[in-house]
Motif scaffolding. Sequence first.
Motif, PDB file in Angstrom:
ATOM      1  N   ARG A   1       0.800  -1.226   0.000  1.00  0.00           N
ATOM      2  CA  ARG A   1       0.000   0.000   0.000  1.00  0.00           C
ATOM      3  C   ARG A   1       0.828   1.268   0.000  1.00  0.00           C
ATOM      4  O   ARG A   1       0.320   2.342  -0.295  1.00  0.00           O
ATOM      5  CB  ARG A   1      -0.921   0.005   1.220  1.00  0.00           C
ATOM      6  N   SER A   2       2.090   1.171   0.339  1.00  0.00           N
ATOM      7  CA  SER A   2       2.935   2.363   0.494  1.00  0.00           C
ATOM      8  C   SER A   2       3.345   2.989  -0.822  1.00  0.00           C
ATOM      9  O   SER A   2       3.900   4.094  -0.824  1.00  0.00           O
ATOM     10  CB  SER A   2       4.186   1.997   1.285  1.00  0.00           C
ATOM     11  N   GLN A   3       3.144   2.294  -1.944  1.00  0.00           N
ATOM     12  CA  GLN A   3       3.560   2.757  -3.272  1.00  0.00           C
ATOM     13  C   GLN A   3       5.074   2.954  -3.361  1.00  0.00           C
ATOM     14  O   GLN A   3       5.557   3.755  -4.161  1.00  0.00           O
ATOM     15  CB  GLN A   3       2.837   4.050  -3.648  1.00  0.00           C
ATOM     16  N   ARG A   4       5.808   2.241  -2.544  1.00  0.00           N
ATOM     17  CA  ARG A   4       7.270   2.297  -2.589  1.00  0.00           C
ATOM     18  C   ARG A   4       7.869   0.937  -2.925  1.00  0.00           C
ATOM     19  O   ARG A   4       9.067   0.731  -2.755  1.00  0.00           O
ATOM     20  CB  ARG A   4       7.826   2.777  -1.249  1.00  0.00           C
ATOM     21  N   LEU A   5       7.030   0.020  -3.380  1.00  0.00           N
ATOM     22  CA  LEU A   5       7.528  -1.307  -3.720  1.00  0.00           C
ATOM     23  C   LEU A   5       8.533  -1.248  -4.864  1.00  0.00           C
ATOM     24  O   LEU A   5       9.569  -1.918  -4.835  1.00  0.00           O
ATOM     25  CB  LEU A   5       6.355  -2.227  -4.090  1.00  0.00           C
ATOM     26  N   ARG A   6       8.260  -0.438  -5.874  1.00  0.00           N
ATOM     27  CA  ARG A   6       9.180  -0.314  -7.010  1.00  0.00           C
ATOM     28  C   ARG A   6      10.522   0.238  -6.560  1.00  0.00           C
ATOM     29  O   ARG A   6      11.590  -0.274  -6.937  1.00  0.00           O
ATOM     30  CB  ARG A   6       8.561   0.582  -8.080  1.00  0.00           C
ATOM     31  N   GLU A   7      10.477   1.274  -5.770  1.00  0.00           N
ATOM     32  CA  GLU A   7      11.717   1.888  -5.304  1.00  0.00           C
ATOM     33  C   GLU A   7      12.568   0.899  -4.515  1.00  0.00           C
ATOM     34  O   GLU A   7      13.787   0.806  -4.706  1.00  0.00           O
ATOM     35  CB  GLU A   7      11.372   3.103  -4.436  1.00  0.00           C
ATOM     36  N   LYS A   8      11.929   0.134  -3.646  1.00  0.00           N
ATOM     37  CA  LYS A   8      12.672  -0.812  -2.825  1.00  0.00           C
ATOM     38  C   LYS A   8      13.212  -1.972  -3.653  1.00  0.00           C
ATOM     39  O   LYS A   8      14.338  -2.441  -3.416  1.00  0.00           O
ATOM     40  CB  LYS A   8      11.778  -1.327  -1.700  1.00  0.00           C
ATOM     41  N   LEU A   9      12.439  -2.444  -4.605  1.00  0.00           N
ATOM     42  CA  LEU A   9      12.921  -3.537  -5.449  1.00  0.00           C
ATOM     43  C   LEU A   9      14.106  -3.106  -6.303  1.00  0.00           C
ATOM     44  O   LEU A   9      15.072  -3.860  -6.477  1.00  0.00           O
ATOM     45  CB  LEU A   9      11.787  -4.052  -6.326  1.00  0.00           C
ATOM     46  N   LEU A  10      14.054  -1.907  -6.851  1.00  0.00           N
ATOM     47  CA  LEU A  10      15.184  -1.410  -7.634  1.00  0.00           C
ATOM     48  C   LEU A  10      16.429  -1.277  -6.772  1.00  0.00           C
ATOM     49  O   LEU A  10      17.535  -1.671  -7.178  1.00  0.00           O
ATOM     50  CB  LEU A  10      14.825  -0.054  -8.255  1.00  0.00           C
ATOM     51  N   GLN A  11      16.258  -0.719  -5.598  1.00  0.00           N
ATOM     52  CA  GLN A  11      17.393  -0.559  -4.700  1.00  0.00           C
ATOM     53  C   GLN A  11      17.959  -1.896  -4.269  1.00  0.00           C
ATOM     54  O   GLN A  11      19.181  -2.064  -4.138  1.00  0.00           O
ATOM     55  CB  GLN A  11      16.956   0.248  -3.473  1.00  0.00           C
TER      56      GLN A  11
ATOM     57  N   ALA B   1      -0.038  -6.741  -7.233  1.00  0.00           N
ATOM     58  CA  ALA B   1      -0.250  -6.172  -5.906  1.00  0.00           C
ATOM     59  C   ALA B   1      -1.562  -5.384  -5.861  1.00  0.00           C
ATOM     60  O   ALA B   1      -2.302  -5.452  -4.864  1.00  0.00           O
ATOM     61  CB  ALA B   1       0.925  -5.276  -5.522  1.00  0.00           C
ATOM     62  N   LYS B   2      -1.876  -4.644  -6.912  1.00  0.00           N
ATOM     63  CA  LYS B   2      -3.154  -3.921  -6.962  1.00  0.00           C
ATOM     64  C   LYS B   2      -4.329  -4.892  -6.967  1.00  0.00           C
ATOM     65  O   LYS B   2      -5.358  -4.641  -6.323  1.00  0.00           O
ATOM     66  CB  LYS B   2      -3.190  -3.035  -8.207  1.00  0.00           C
ATOM     67  N   VAL B   3      -4.197  -6.001  -7.685  1.00  0.00           N
ATOM     68  CA  VAL B   3      -5.260  -7.010  -7.696  1.00  0.00           C
ATOM     69  C   VAL B   3      -5.445  -7.600  -6.300  1.00  0.00           C
ATOM     70  O   VAL B   3      -6.578  -7.790  -5.833  1.00  0.00           O
ATOM     71  CB  VAL B   3      -4.936  -8.114  -8.722  1.00  0.00           C
ATOM     72  N   LEU B   4      -4.330  -7.874  -5.616  1.00  0.00           N
ATOM     73  CA  LEU B   4      -4.413  -8.444  -4.275  1.00  0.00           C
ATOM     74  C   LEU B   4      -5.053  -7.465  -3.300  1.00  0.00           C
ATOM     75  O   LEU B   4      -5.886  -7.867  -2.464  1.00  0.00           O
ATOM     76  CB  LEU B   4      -3.016  -8.836  -3.793  1.00  0.00           C
ATOM     77  N   LEU B   5      -4.695  -6.189  -3.378  1.00  0.00           N
ATOM     78  CA  LEU B   5      -5.305  -5.194  -2.496  1.00  0.00           C
ATOM     79  C   LEU B   5      -6.800  -5.060  -2.770  1.00  0.00           C
ATOM     80  O   LEU B   5      -7.596  -4.888  -1.833  1.00  0.00           O
ATOM     81  CB  LEU B   5      -4.598  -3.842  -2.677  1.00  0.00           C
ATOM     82  N   THR B   6      -7.189  -5.140  -4.030  1.00  0.00           N
ATOM     83  CA  THR B   6      -8.615  -5.110  -4.360  1.00  0.00           C
ATOM     84  C   THR B   6      -9.333  -6.326  -3.789  1.00  0.00           C
ATOM     85  O   THR B   6     -10.455  -6.225  -3.273  1.00  0.00           O
ATOM     86  CB  THR B   6      -8.799  -5.050  -5.889  1.00  0.00           C
TER      87      THR B   6
ATOM     88  N   ALA C   1     -12.439  -6.389  -1.138  1.00  0.00           N
ATOM     89  CA  ALA C   1     -13.704  -6.976  -1.575  1.00  0.00           C
ATOM     90  C   ALA C   1     -14.142  -8.133  -0.688  1.00  0.00           C
ATOM     91  O   ALA C   1     -15.348  -8.345  -0.497  1.00  0.00           O
ATOM     92  CB  ALA C   1     -13.586  -7.435  -3.028  1.00  0.00           C
ATOM     93  N   HIS C   2     -13.208  -8.888  -0.120  1.00  0.00           N
ATOM     94  CA  HIS C   2     -13.545 -10.066   0.672  1.00  0.00           C
ATOM     95  C   HIS C   2     -13.381  -9.833   2.168  1.00  0.00           C
ATOM     96  O   HIS C   2     -13.518 -10.787   2.955  1.00  0.00           O
ATOM     97  CB  HIS C   2     -12.685 -11.261   0.242  1.00  0.00           C
ATOM     98  N   GLY C   3     -13.097  -8.624   2.561  1.00  0.00           N
ATOM     99  CA  GLY C   3     -12.991  -8.329   3.987  1.00  0.00           C
ATOM    100  C   GLY C   3     -11.875  -9.060   4.686  1.00  0.00           C
ATOM    101  O   GLY C   3     -12.021  -9.474   5.850  1.00  0.00           O
ATOM    102  N   ILE C   4     -10.731  -9.228   4.030  1.00  0.00           N
ATOM    103  CA  ILE C   4      -9.586  -9.898   4.638  1.00  0.00           C
ATOM    104  C   ILE C   4      -8.996  -9.001   5.720  1.00  0.00           C
ATOM    105  O   ILE C   4      -8.744  -7.809   5.497  1.00  0.00           O
ATOM    106  CB  ILE C   4      -8.516 -10.236   3.584  1.00  0.00           C
ATOM    107  N   LYS C   5      -8.762  -9.565   6.885  1.00  0.00           N
ATOM    108  CA  LYS C   5      -8.182  -8.808   7.982  1.00  0.00           C
ATOM    109  C   LYS C   5      -6.659  -8.705   7.802  1.00  0.00           C
ATOM    110  O   LYS C   5      -6.020  -9.671   7.384  1.00  0.00           O
ATOM    111  CB  LYS C   5      -8.507  -9.475   9.326  1.00  0.00           C
ATOM    112  N   VAL C   6      -6.143  -7.564   8.168  1.00  0.00           N
ATOM    113  CA  VAL C   6      -4.702  -7.336   8.125  1.00  0.00           C
ATOM    114  C   VAL C   6      -4.230  -7.226   9.570  1.00  0.00           C
ATOM    115  O   VAL C   6      -4.551  -6.247  10.265  1.00  0.00           O
ATOM    116  CB  VAL C   6      -4.363  -6.070   7.327  1.00  0.00           C
ATOM    117  N   VAL C   7      -3.482  -8.219  10.024  1.00  0.00           N
ATOM    118  CA  VAL C   7      -3.108  -8.303  11.431  1.00  0.00           C
ATOM    119  C   VAL C   7      -1.606  -8.496  11.571  1.00  0.00           C
ATOM    120  O   VAL C   7      -0.941  -8.962  10.635  1.00  0.00           O
ATOM    121  CB  VAL C   7      -3.851  -9.483  12.111  1.00  0.00           C
ATOM    122  N   PRO C   8      -1.046  -8.131  12.720  1.00  0.00           N
ATOM    123  CA  PRO C   8       0.392  -8.390  12.954  1.00  0.00           C
ATOM    124  C   PRO C   8       0.654  -9.899  13.019  1.00  0.00           C
ATOM    125  O   PRO C   8      -0.118 -10.645  13.616  1.00  0.00           O
ATOM    126  CB  PRO C   8       0.669  -7.721  14.304  1.00  0.00           C
ATOM    127  N   MET C   9       1.745 -10.305  12.396  1.00  0.00           N
ATOM    128  CA  MET C   9       2.117 -11.721  12.392  1.00  0.00           C
ATOM    129  C   MET C   9       3.598 -11.856  12.664  1.00  0.00           C
ATOM    130  O   MET C   9       4.366 -12.386  11.865  1.00  0.00           O
ATOM    131  CB  MET C   9       1.758 -12.382  11.047  1.00  0.00           C
TER     132      MET C   9
END
Length: 486
Positions: free
Chosen positions: A428-438, A467-472, A476-484
């Motif tokens: 979600r941070s929109q910094r995935l490209r930057e980090k992968l390049l680095q 990643a955009k498909v996964l976030l959508t 859409a399915h109400g997946i919880k985002v929790v610390p793991m």
Amino acid sequence: MDTHTTRPGNVGLGDTMICLSVSFLKVCNCCGRYSAIRKYLIIAVVCFIYLFFTVHVNHTSTRQDKRPDPWTRNSVYSQKPRRTYQDPTEGEVNESLSPTRSNVVYITLKSKRHKPAIIRGTVRPKLRRKKVKVRAQSGTQDKTKDASHDTNIVDKQLGYSELDGSIGDYSSIRIYSERAPPWFSIDDITAMRFLADSKITQIDEVAPPGFSSLILFKSATNHTDDADACRKCCGIVRRPLDMSEVFAFHLDRILGLNRTLPAVSRRFHSLGEGQPCPVVLWDPSLSPAVDQPSERLSWGSYQTSLKYKCWHRGIKPKPEWRCTIIHHHEWSKLVVFDFLLQIYERLDKNCCGFKPRPEDTCVELGYHEDCTDKDSIELTRIVHRRHDPHHLVFFNNKGYFDRDEENLDFRLLEGIKELPDQSVSVLRSQRLREKLLQSLFLDQQYWDSQGGRQGIEKLIDVIERRAKVLLTYINAHGIKVVPMNS
């Protein structure tokens, strides 16, 4: 009183020209008494003197006009002194001309730099790989390693001596800043440098218990032939087609999963026709999570274990839950990783969740025809460490970048109700490209093998779209985002 004002640089110039003209006329009147030859000679001498004097006066007046004009107000050059610069290569003093009122260009001559500047973030030049002579076992002959010697090694007898490694202080792992990216640990960097630069003494084909045959290379620091005792000094050589293993390692660390083994790209002259191959650090403690035929983990039992959240919050599972030793959160981490790379061999080896291609393994082996009874399909390549059985190790991470968004394997997400917050926050941070390049820039062999930045950007484009498909899907399915956290 004459009001005409003459500038200092032009005083007497008009009077001089008038005097010359009068003198020239007098000479012409006097020439009437001489013969024709003398007349022409006198006229030629007078013309030469006149031209020389005229050119000299014009050049002098031009240089004087370029001087600062003390009568002109608001002149930006009125207070600037004249400077002299010395060329260090010639040792002569060159007087710079005073600038004109337009198109001013300042040229500064600097001395030669005796030491190169330290520039961070630049790419080091490639070094030529020198041929290394390998001494035969008899010790009596020195043979130069060449292509013919290398091709003889791609047989069943893979044991040989190859002094292949780093060249001096040069390393294909490029870290030009003071520290590596924060998602890499010290052990990760050490392992990457070992895989990329270590001296290789032997390559063998081994078959550890519970695994298919592997091509294992051993370094000069290894003094054992036992694969189980080869800790931190052996690497697995994959096929050149499995280069996505390197990308998977970097993606795993950026997402904060830390479940893959370190992997880099390395060129072997004896394997893959000299093409770069992915090499993965070998861990002898790896073991299949289900190593008994009676404990098969099928798709149905896997879905049941997700429902009851096996081992979550330290609760011991009941026998009817059909749980394995793997912790509940490990499946969520595996799903994020496998969906972004579209790795289907672990959870969907029969390719029941998408339309496979004819060259996919599931089609070649005929697995795709057995999708009628999905609950009985067996999960494969589920691996953990013997001393840490609750956590997965992502092994054999061959990803697929040529599958578009209309043909993604959503079967991988079935039964998942929670996903790790650290991984989702990176997406979600929109910094995935930057980090992968680095991150991928560190591995020069992999970077170059994929066509440099242009080729790497194309791979990242695929991951970003998924990643955009996964976030959508999460929304859409109400997946919880929790610390793991582990």
